[in-house]
Enzyme design. Structure first.
Site, PDB file in Angstrom:
ATOM      1  N   HIS A   1       0.871  -1.179   0.000  1.00  0.00           N
ATOM      2  CA  HIS A   1       0.000   0.000   0.000  1.00  0.00           C
ATOM      3  C   HIS A   1       0.909   1.229   0.000  1.00  0.00           C
ATOM      4  CE1 HIS A   1      -3.656  -2.078   2.133  1.00  0.00           C
ATOM      5  NE2 HIS A   1      -3.994  -1.795   0.890  1.00  0.00           N
TER       6      HIS A   1
ATOM      7  N   CYS B   1      -2.124   2.614   9.078  1.00  0.00           N
ATOM      8  CA  CYS B   1      -3.127   1.607   8.698  1.00  0.00           C
ATOM      9  C   CYS B   1      -4.319   1.620   9.655  1.00  0.00           C
ATOM     10  CB  CYS B   1      -2.526   0.211   8.732  1.00  0.00           C
ATOM     11  SG  CYS B   1      -1.218  -0.056   7.550  1.00  0.00           S
TER      12      CYS B   1
HETATM   13  N1  ARG Z   1      -3.572  -7.330   6.524  1.00  0.00           N
HETATM   14  C1  ARG Z   1      -3.994  -6.108   5.912  1.00  0.00           C
HETATM   15  C2  ARG Z   1      -3.975  -6.260   4.398  1.00  0.00           C
HETATM   16  O1  ARG Z   1      -3.061  -6.874   3.908  1.00  0.00           O
HETATM   17  C3  ARG Z   1      -3.147  -4.959   6.346  1.00  0.00           C
HETATM   18  C4  ARG Z   1      -3.627  -3.629   5.862  1.00  0.00           C
HETATM   19  C5  ARG Z   1      -2.722  -2.514   6.227  1.00  0.00           C
HETATM   20  N2  ARG Z   1      -3.292  -1.273   5.911  1.00  0.00           N
HETATM   21  C6  ARG Z   1      -2.662  -0.245   5.310  1.00  0.00           C
HETATM   22  N3  ARG Z   1      -3.300   0.884   5.244  1.00  0.00           N
HETATM   23  N4  ARG Z   1      -1.474  -0.377   4.771  1.00  0.00           N
HETATM   24  O2  ARG Z   1      -4.838  -5.801   3.713  1.00  0.00           O
END
Ligand code: ARG
Length: 280
Positions: free
Chosen positions: A180, A274
Site C-alpha cells: 500500500h 493503517c
Molecule cells: N492485513 C492487511 C492487508 O493486507 C493490512 C492492511 C494494512 N493497511 C494499510 N493501510 N497499509 O490488507
C-alpha cells in the site's frame, strides 16, 4: 534613489504547527492472522489479541492526548483486518468514498465503512473499482498521491479524481512488502513527505523527486519496521517506536516524533497509519 527591497528573511515556523485532526479507528476486538494476503502475514505466527487491543488503545490515547478527536466504528466478527481503518475509504469534507477491497477476505469491510460514512457524511459513494482507501490515497496539500501495483487500480485513481475534484498523481509500487502507498510514503505536512524510493518504479521515483525535492528519504531499516506508516498532525508524527533513524530525521526538520508500539498489528502488515482513517 530607488529604494532597495530588503531580502525576505525566512520566517521560522511556529513551534505548534499542529492542527487538530479527526480520525476514525476500529478496535481490534476480532484481530487475528487467519489468512495471508501480504508478505508480513504468517498464519502460523501466534497473535496476542489482548496485547493488540492494548497497543491500539495506547495509539488512540496518544491521539487524544495531542488534542485530536477519535471516532470509532464497531468491529465485526470474522473481519480480523477491520482494525486497519485507513483502508475503509476516503473522506474529505461532506464527501466520502467507501473502499472496494481486492481480497474476498476483506470485501465485507467495504459495507461496514460505507454504513459509517452514510451516517456521518452527506455525499457518499462506493468505489466501483479496486480501491483500498487511504492505504493507497494520501492527500498532500492540494493533490492526492495514489498508489497502485498491488491493490488499488489506476481506474480507481481516476474515479477518486472525479468524485473529490482533486488532482490525483499515480505512483507505482514494486516491492510486495510495501503493498500500500502508506507503507512506503508518509505525509508530514502540506508540502513535506518522507518516502522509501526502492518501493517505487524508476518513473515514480523521478516523479516524487520532482514533486518533493526536499523529502525525507527513509532508510532500509526504517522502512522495514513500517516506520513510514505514520500519521502527522503537521507537527507531531505518530510512528513506530522502532523507526529510530526516521525519528532523528524528523527532529532535524522540526517535527516531533511520537513513538508508538504496535508489534502485534505488524504481524498483519500494519502500523500506525493503517489503523487510522483521517476524516479530512
Ligand atoms: N492485513 C492487511 C492487508 O493486507 C493490512 C492492511 C494494512 N493497511 C494499510 N493501510 N497499509 O490488507
Amino acid at each position: 534613489m530607488t529604494a532597495t527591497t530588503a531580502p525576505l528573511t525566512a520566517v521560522p515556523e511556529p513551534e505548534g504547527r499542529a492542527t487538530p485532526r479527526r480520525y476514525l479507528m476500529c478496535r481490534p476486538d476480532h484481530f487475528e492472522v487467519s489468512y495471508a494476503i501480504n508478505p508480513w502475514m504468517d498464519t502460523s505466527t501466534p497473535v496476542d489479541r489482548a496485547r493488540a487491543i492494548g497497543q491500539w488503545e495506547a495509539l488512540r490515547a496518544a491521539y487524544v492526548a495531542h488534542g485530536h478527536t477519535v471516532e470509532t466504528l464497531a468491529p465485526e466478527p470474522g473481519l480480523p483486518d477491520m482494525v486497519f481503518a485507513a483502508n475503509g475509504g476516503i473522506a474529505i469534507g461532506e464527501r466520502a468514498m467507501a473502499a472496494r477491497f481486492v481480497h474476498p477476505e476483506r470485501q465485507p469491510e467495504g459495507d461496514a465503512y460505507q454504513a459509517w460514512f452514510e451516517q456521518a457524511h452527506r455525499d457518499v459513494t462506493r468505489s466501483t473499482d479496486d480501491n483500498e482507501g487511504q492505504g493507497d490515497f494520501l492527500q498532500v496539500g492540494e493533490i492526492m498521491l495514489a498508489g497502485t501495483g498491488f491493490r488499488t487500480s489506476v481506474a480507481a485513481h481516476r474515479e477518486v479524481e472525479r468524485f473529490f475534484g482533486v488532482p490525483v498523481v499515480t505512483l507505482e509500487l514494486v516491492d510486495p512488502r510495501f503493498y500500500h502507498l502508506d507503507t512506503a510514503l508518509a505525509v508530514l505536512d502540506a508540502e513535506t513527505v518522507a518516502y522509501y524510493p526502492p518501493a517505487f518504479t524508476p518513473a515514480s521515483r523521478t516523479l516524487l523527486r520532482r514533486l518533493f525535492p526536499d523529502a525525507i528519504i527513509a532508510t532500509d531499516e526504517d522502512a522495514a519496521v513500517l516506520g513510514l506508516n505514520a500519521v502527522s498532525d503537521g507537527h507531531h508524527v505518530f510512528l513506530s517506536a522502532a523507526a529510530t533513524g526516521l525519528h532523528d530525521a524528523l527532529r532535524v526538520r522540526g517535527f516531533e516524533p511520537v513513538g508508538i508500539e504496535l508489534s502485534e498489528l505488524l504481524k498483519a502488515g500494519g502500523s500506525v497509519k493503517c489503523c487510522t482513517l483521517e476524516l479530512h
